[in-house]
Design a protein around this motif. Structure first.
Motif, mmCIF file in Angstrom:
data_model
loop_
_atom_site.group_PDB
_atom_site.id
_atom_site.type_symbol
_atom_site.label_atom_id
_atom_site.label_comp_id
_atom_site.label_asym_id
_atom_site.label_seq_id
_atom_site.Cartn_x
_atom_site.Cartn_y
_atom_site.Cartn_z
ATOM 1 N N LEU A 81 17.139 15.442 -15.007
ATOM 2 C CA LEU A 81 16.981 15.313 -16.539
ATOM 3 C C LEU A 81 17.580 14.363 -17.255
ATOM 4 C CD1 LEU A 81 18.106 18.940 -17.798
ATOM 5 C CD2 LEU A 81 15.812 17.888 -17.998
ATOM 6 N N LEU A 82 18.547 13.723 -16.622
ATOM 7 C CA LEU A 82 19.177 12.471 -17.150
ATOM 8 C C LEU A 82 18.066 11.317 -17.162
ATOM 9 C CD1 LEU A 82 22.645 12.593 -15.693
ATOM 10 C CD2 LEU A 82 22.327 12.645 -18.055
ATOM 11 N N GLY A 83 17.135 11.459 -16.331
ATOM 12 C CA GLY A 83 16.018 10.505 -16.684
ATOM 13 C C GLY A 83 16.415 9.106 -16.088
ATOM 14 N N GLU A 84 15.574 8.219 -16.422
ATOM 15 C CA GLU A 84 15.867 6.695 -16.237
ATOM 16 C C GLU A 84 17.128 6.237 -16.755
ATOM 17 O OE1 GLU A 84 13.483 4.868 -14.917
ATOM 18 O OE2 GLU A 84 12.424 6.435 -14.614
ATOM 19 N N ASP A 85 17.571 5.123 -16.033
ATOM 20 C CA ASP A 85 18.747 4.766 -16.469
ATOM 21 C C ASP A 85 18.642 4.149 -17.737
ATOM 22 O OD1 ASP A 85 19.958 5.122 -13.992
ATOM 23 O OD2 ASP A 85 20.064 3.076 -13.235
ATOM 24 N N ARG A 86 19.585 4.763 -18.760
ATOM 25 C CA ARG A 86 19.424 4.446 -20.311
ATOM 26 C C ARG A 86 20.841 4.372 -21.004
ATOM 27 N NH1 ARG A 86 16.937 9.311 -22.508
ATOM 28 N NH2 ARG A 86 18.214 10.397 -20.901
ATOM 29 N N LYS A 87 20.796 3.365 -21.977
ATOM 30 C CA LYS A 87 21.905 3.715 -22.821
ATOM 31 C C LYS A 87 21.658 4.185 -24.226
ATOM 32 C CE LYS A 87 24.870 -0.201 -20.783
ATOM 33 N NZ LYS A 87 24.063 -0.820 -19.768
ATOM 34 N N LEU A 88 22.375 5.288 -24.444
ATOM 35 C CA LEU A 88 21.802 5.971 -25.503
ATOM 36 C C LEU A 88 22.637 5.837 -26.957
ATOM 37 C CD1 LEU A 88 21.412 9.506 -23.503
ATOM 38 C CD2 LEU A 88 19.417 8.060 -24.241
ATOM 39 N N SER A 89 22.160 5.663 -27.990
ATOM 40 C CA SER A 89 22.837 5.597 -29.275
ATOM 41 C C SER A 89 22.568 6.660 -30.233
ATOM 42 C CB SER A 89 22.680 4.506 -29.734
ATOM 43 O OG SER A 89 21.319 4.474 -30.525
ATOM 44 N N PHE A 90 21.514 7.684 -29.817
ATOM 45 C CA PHE A 90 21.068 8.802 -30.743
ATOM 46 C C PHE A 90 20.897 8.253 -32.077
ATOM 47 C CE2 PHE A 90 24.620 10.113 -27.876
ATOM 48 C CZ PHE A 90 23.953 10.740 -26.944
ATOM 49 N N ALA A 91 20.472 6.969 -32.325
ATOM 50 C CA ALA A 91 20.554 6.378 -33.715
ATOM 51 C C ALA A 91 19.405 7.144 -34.532
ATOM 52 C CB ALA A 91 20.177 5.002 -33.558
ATOM 53 N N GLU A 92 18.495 7.385 -34.215
ATOM 54 C CA GLU A 92 17.582 7.793 -35.281
ATOM 55 C C GLU A 92 17.668 9.298 -35.525
ATOM 56 O OE1 GLU A 92 15.269 5.392 -36.892
ATOM 57 O OE2 GLU A 92 16.790 4.137 -35.749
ATOM 58 N N GLU A 93 18.252 10.140 -34.671
ATOM 59 C CA GLU A 93 18.087 11.433 -34.539
ATOM 60 C C GLU A 93 19.178 12.166 -35.142
ATOM 61 O OE1 GLU A 93 17.762 11.921 -30.304
ATOM 62 O OE2 GLU A 93 16.221 10.483 -29.974
ATOM 63 N N MET A 94 20.236 11.567 -35.328
ATOM 64 C CA MET A 94 21.523 12.124 -35.901
ATOM 65 C C MET A 94 21.126 12.521 -37.365
ATOM 66 S SD MET A 94 23.925 12.904 -33.871
ATOM 67 C CE MET A 94 24.307 12.575 -32.169
ATOM 68 N N LYS A 95 21.420 13.712 -37.954
ATOM 69 C CA LYS A 95 21.235 13.912 -39.451
ATOM 70 C C LYS A 95 22.730 13.671 -40.017
ATOM 71 C CE LYS A 95 17.250 14.798 -38.500
ATOM 72 N NZ LYS A 95 16.147 13.673 -38.932
ATOM 73 N N GLY A 96 23.416 12.972 -39.383
ATOM 74 C CA GLY A 96 24.667 12.730 -40.146
ATOM 75 C C GLY A 96 25.292 11.242 -39.219
ATOM 76 N N SER A 97 26.642 11.067 -39.112
ATOM 77 C CA SER A 97 27.075 10.304 -38.375
ATOM 78 C C SER A 97 27.589 10.706 -36.976
ATOM 79 C CB SER A 97 28.705 9.669 -39.081
ATOM 80 O OG SER A 97 29.479 10.747 -39.069
ATOM 81 N N TYR A 98 27.637 9.748 -36.037
ATOM 82 C CA TYR A 98 28.204 10.062 -34.669
ATOM 83 C C TYR A 98 29.315 9.072 -34.485
ATOM 84 C CZ TYR A 98 28.250 10.710 -29.819
ATOM 85 O OH TYR A 98 28.568 10.636 -28.711
ATOM 86 N N PRO A 99 30.329 9.897 -34.798
ATOM 87 C CA PRO A 99 31.523 9.048 -34.672
ATOM 88 C C PRO A 99 31.792 8.210 -33.285
ATOM 89 C CG PRO A 99 32.065 11.034 -35.801
ATOM 90 C CD PRO A 99 30.716 11.274 -35.115
ATOM 91 N N ASN A 100 31.282 9.155 -32.014
ATOM 92 C CA ASN A 100 31.678 8.336 -30.759
ATOM 93 C C ASN A 100 32.811 8.019 -30.479
ATOM 94 O OD1 ASN A 100 30.353 7.593 -28.353
ATOM 95 N ND2 ASN A 100 30.287 5.175 -28.860
ATOM 96 N N TYR A 101 33.731 9.007 -30.972
ATOM 97 C CA TYR A 101 35.271 9.059 -30.560
ATOM 98 C C TYR A 101 35.948 7.904 -31.114
ATOM 99 C CZ TYR A 101 33.995 12.696 -27.579
ATOM 100 O OH TYR A 101 33.526 13.918 -26.680
ATOM 101 N N GLY A 102 35.349 7.447 -32.209
ATOM 102 C CA GLY A 102 35.946 6.379 -32.871
ATOM 103 C C GLY A 102 35.460 5.133 -32.479
ATOM 104 N N GLU A 103 34.567 4.627 -31.486
ATOM 105 C CA GLU A 103 34.305 3.514 -30.964
ATOM 106 C C GLU A 103 32.698 3.204 -31.416
ATOM 107 O OE1 GLU A 103 36.097 1.430 -29.245
ATOM 108 O OE2 GLU A 103 37.918 2.852 -28.887
ATOM 109 N N ALA A 104 32.495 1.830 -31.352
ATOM 110 C CA ALA A 104 31.026 1.442 -31.922
ATOM 111 C C ALA A 104 30.057 1.814 -30.685
ATOM 112 C CB ALA A 104 31.073 -0.058 -31.926
ATOM 113 N N ILE A 105 29.289 2.274 -30.995
ATOM 114 C CA ILE A 105 28.211 2.839 -30.213
ATOM 115 C C ILE A 105 27.638 2.084 -29.100
ATOM 116 C CG2 ILE A 105 25.959 2.938 -31.485
ATOM 117 C CD1 ILE A 105 27.094 5.737 -29.160
#
Lengths: 763, 152
Positions: free
Chosen positions: A565-589
């Motif tokens: 289910l994790l699929g191919e090796d990918r680096k995700l940012s969820f950028a287009e899909e979030m309907k608000g901000s994604y704080p990512n624990y305070g770090e730049a995604i």
């Protein structure tokens, strides 16, 4: 006032530091605190709210004395993670200090001096590893230079080791202390001229280093929040509003004052129905010469309470309403594709509802704080606080005084887990000390702690997962609802914040074409706060048990299923899909993306180390789960069994963790051992319930945490070798353990677990 | 208020206290020995464990009037030099996390070993079940007790 929490807002990245020599005025100020010798200050430069460069000066101190002692300031609070040892250790290792000659001094709370001191969110190592290295490297550079001058040799041949500068080819060596005078004549090297040691060159980083305070602790000499006395002090025990928002109509203190040792009773005003995260609850403080008298005096108080709007709050009723709400359309928090279309496409669907209770922190040290209001209008405080700056600001606000007149000393914390970020108990001590113009130590009892915590919210979740005709997971619709932390301060905050949603819910990493994540309204009727890994606790429970259920239905091994289910090796940012901000624990995604390759590596590692397939073939009962939180990747396998009398036992737990560069391996393991035990309590035993607005659990008989016989027998932590940026390990062990245990219990008992805690349902 | 003469860590101490004051508060507030901790006040967590004539006792629930002439030992008196085999084993295993419950754990473990120098794992679990640790150091406590017992 909302603190700067990594899951509320973007954390200011502290990736630049500058080491400098304090000027004379500053030198004298520091010397008066930690003695003379060679001193180095460290600026940590941070991006301010508008991207401007802000300089905190100076942020940490390093002192080298002529007797060879190296003193390093610890500016983070020690609550059991080992951070007070580990960060100074990084500096010492880079410096080439003799670790046995290093002394650690605890910083007072002061943002202007130390920058961020909020010891929370598993980010101390993440934020301060590099600055500590650079501070050590600067001092090392200067020591080499001083020695080279003294010997009239080339600096490139000089290195530091065990508190000495050594010139390899000539065999000369000199202790740091002998170079102090020369060091004071040198200027700070340019940032570019610094060379950091390679990871393989370290003698402490990456190794097992014991905690600094170990002998003090084992000999009973370590000082916690309630362990300091001041001449003339009074001890305060406080009767607080039984229901949040309750106010005192009238009271009679006569009988309390008759208790020998009781001196006075003082009212503390509350802050209403939404009491906030940093304010005391309404209450009556009984002040006495010693703790027992204050406790007895409190029992003798007679109070007529106006219970306010929460008098009929029943958490069971709210739970039913929350569950019902998940059947409705909620507020959209993330969307990818269209789950609606996928649901209409046929194939097998899974739909489950999950519930989890309120949890209390139940640190074995109940909150306590000592405050000394002085004649000159200043106040000095000693408290076991995770966030001394917030304590300082809150005291200044409550006493309406300038923050510069408030000093907060940080004692050791007898456990924190998020509770001791909130400074309500510190403010209580400050208010009372000002009121009687004497030192006051506030002592909470266990009952106070369980009745007046900032609880982990109870929660309801509904997940609907849709497979297509070929069995592929094509839609994931996750509804989550729980009273939000923001609701503690603000009646309008009925949905979890983007930060809380980003704790294991909206950052769903699996390769599913249609994803819809929704939240629903729930009002806070009590004080809601954050507990070790926060909303990750209930989100990981629901997601990882659901995936196990689908894997079983598809006759797939759960480990293989999650890997696929994790699929191919990918680096995700969820950028287009979030309907608000994604704080990512305070770090730049971009710097810390969700890296599926790293997760797959920890999953494969834990399966190999636990002997997943062989153990199952041997008839052992194992459960698996994987969850990333606080930028640390964790996979977990839990074995369960029943003893002769049918009691649950947990013979073995295996964790694999990728926390970037492993800094103090012994403390990484201890956090995972502790995390597994903490999570065992949450999964099996603990629950806070409200009836008529009041918590019905009073002490450790009602609010149960596991005891030694119930603890997992063996806990193994397998640490991935890495050169990635180091990340924290305080919270990440908790979330995956609970679903791994549930998945194992399912195999043992044949019953899926949809509600925590599970002890009652086990037999 | 009454006067009591107590033997604490081998020293006779006179205190003035109400008869119902638990030994814990006598130790902490009147004698200023801060190693013994308050955790629950109901003998449910073991943080306040001391020895009374060698027996592990929850000092939060023992009134001072009931102590009599029995000898009280606190963590400060466990070993004059801080090198009791259990203290050494605690150090070798780096048992503590926050450290708050460890005085009680050590005192309880010392009483166990005095009575049963070679406890099995399950005997250790049963004997230590009254001492809570919220950080989760149970595994290392057990290992440290086994280490100390193998050396005595």
């Amino acid at each position: 006032m909302i603190p700067k929490l990594p899951f509320f807002s973007k954390k200011e990245p502290i990736d630049k530091s500058r080491v400098y020599l304090p000027d004379r005025r500053e030198f004298l100020k520091i010397s008066s605190l930690i003695g003379g010798g060679f001193l180095l200050g460290v600026n940590f430069q941070c991006a301010g709210p508008k991207g401007e460069t802000r300089t905190f000066a100076p942020n940490a101190y390093l002192r080298i004395a002529s007797d060879n002692t190296v003193t390093i300031i610890a500016h983070r609070s020690e609550m059991g993670t080992g951070i007070r040892t580990t960060l100074p250790m990084v500096l010492a290792d880079e410096l080439g200090a003799d670790w046995k000659a290093v002394r650690i001094e605890q910083a007072v709370g002061d943002e202007a001096t130390y920058g961020d001191q909020n010891t929370d969110g598993s980010y101390s190592i993440r934020m301060f590893f590099e600055p500590m290295r650079r501070a050590g490297a600067t001092a090392r550079h200067m020591l080499r230079q001083a020695a080279a001058e003294q010997w009239d040799l080339d600096v490139s041949g000089c290195d530091t080791r065990d508190g000495m500068v050594i010139h390899e080819s000539s065999g000369q060596q000199i202790p740091f202390g002998d170079l102090v005078e020369r060091l004071q004549q040198l200027s700070i090297p340019e940032e570019e001229s610094l060379t950091l040691r390679s990871l393989s060159d370290y003698t402490l980083v990456g190794k097992d280093v014991p905690i600094y305070d170990i002998q003090e602790i084992t000999q009973g000499k370590a000082r916690f929040g309630a362990d300091l006395d001041l001449p003339g002090q009074q001890i305060a025990v406080i009767l607080r509003s039984p229901v949040v928002g309750a106010t005192i109509r009238s009271y009679n203190e006569e009988k309390a004052l008759q208790v020998p040792g009781v001196t006075q009773v003082i009212k503390i005003a509350g802050n209403g129905l939404h009491p906030g995260l940093n304010k005391p609850l309404e209450g009556l403080a009984v002040l006495a010469d010693h703790t027992w008298a204050a406790m007895k005096g409190r029992e003798a108080l007679e109070v007529d309470w106006d219970l306010g709007d929460n008098w009929d709050y029943q958490c069971a009723t709210q739970m039913e309403a929350m569950i019902a709400s998940t059947q409705q359309e909620g507020r959209l928090r993330r969307e990818k594709g269209s789950v609606k279309t996928a649901f209409a496409g046929g194939g097998k669907a899974f739909e489950n509802t999950y519930r989890a209770p309120y949890y209390a922190h139940a640190t074995i040290e109940p909150p306590a704080a000592l405050a000394d209001y002085k004649d000159d209008g200043s106040i000095v405080i000693w408290a076991p606080t995770q966030h001394p700056q917030w304590a300082r600001d809150s005291v200044a606000e409550a006493l309406d005084m300038d923050v510069s007149r408030v000093t907060v000393h940080v004692t050791l914390l007898g456990g924190g887990f998020g509770r001791k970020s909130k400074p309500d108990f510190v403010v209580e001590a400050a208010l009372l000390s000002k009121a009687i113009q004497k030192p006051v130590r506030v002592q909470w009892t266990r009952e106070d702690d369980l009745h007046h915590d900032f609880y982990h919210s109870h929660s309801a979740q509904r997940i609907k997962a849709q497979l297509d005709g070929s069995g592929k997971l094509v839609a994931w619709n996750h509804h989550t609802v729980f009273p939000a932390i923001g609701g503690t301060s603000n009646a309008e905050e009925l949905h979890p914040s983007d930060g809380e949603m980003g704790l294991g819910c909206t950052d769903f990493p699996y390769d599913v074409p249609n994803i819809r994540i929704e939240s629903h309204e729930a009002r806070a009727h009590t004080r809601v706060g954050w507990l070790r890994s926060v909303s990750n606790i209930h989100h990981a429970f629901a997601i990882c048990t659901m995936l196990d259920e689908i894997a079983e239905d598809q006759r797939m091994d759960p480990v293989d299923y999650v890997l696929s289910l994790l699929g191919e090796d990918r680096k995700l940012s969820f950028a287009e899909e979030m309907k608000g901000s994604y704080p990512n624990y305070g770090e730049a995604i971009e710097e810390y993306p969700w890296d599926t390759a790293r997760m797959k590596a920890v999953i494969r590692r834990v399966a190999a180390e636990a002997g997943w397939e062989e153990a199952i073939n041997q008839g052992k009962t194992l459960g698996f789960a994987a969850h990333k939180s606080f930028l640390t990747y964790v996979a977990c396998i839990v074995e369960v069994a029943e003893d002769a009398s049918g009691n649950l036992i947990i013979p073995e737990v295996h964790y694999a963790v990728d926390c970037g560069i492993p800094v103090n391996t012994d403390r990484i393991r201890s956090q995972f051992e502790g995390g597994a035990q903490f999570a065992t309590s949450l999964a099996l035993s603990s629950a806070i319930r409200f009836e008529n607005g009041q918590v019905i659990q009073n002490n450790f008989d009602g609010y149960q945490i596991i005891r030694m016989p119930e603890a997992p027998k063996k806990i193994y932590t397998h640490i991935i070798e890495s050169t990635e940026k180091p990340t924290g390990v305080g919270e990440p062990p908790v979330p995956p353990f609970i679903p791994a245990l549930c998945n194992a219990l399912y195999k043992l008992k044949g019953k899926r677990i949809y509600e925590l805690p599970i002890k009652e349902g086990f037999a | 208020m009454e006067k009591y003469r107590l033997s604490v860590n081998g020293k006779m101490q006179e205190v003035t206290a109400p008869a119902d004051m638990p030994l814990l508060w006598v130790i902490r507030d009147l004698l200023s020995l801060k190693g013994t901790k308050f955790g629950c006040g109901q003998a449910l967590c073991g943080a306040c464990t001391v020895h009374v004539d060698g027996v592990a006792t929850r000092s939060c629930s023992l009134p001072v009037s009931a102590v009599g002439d029995r000898a009280v030992t606190t963590i400060e008196g466990l070993s004059p030099t801080g090198d009791h085999p259990l203290q050494q084993a605690w150090e070798a295993h780096v048992v503590p996390q926050c450290g708050y419950c460890q005085s009680g754990q050590l005192m309880n473990a010392a009483a166990l070993l005095a009575e049963n120098p070679r406890p099995s794992e399950s005997e250790i679990e049963a004997a230590m079940a009254g001492n809570l640790c919220r950080c989760g150091t149970y595994n290392r406590i057990k290992d440290a007790i086994l280490t100390a017992s193998s050396q005595s």
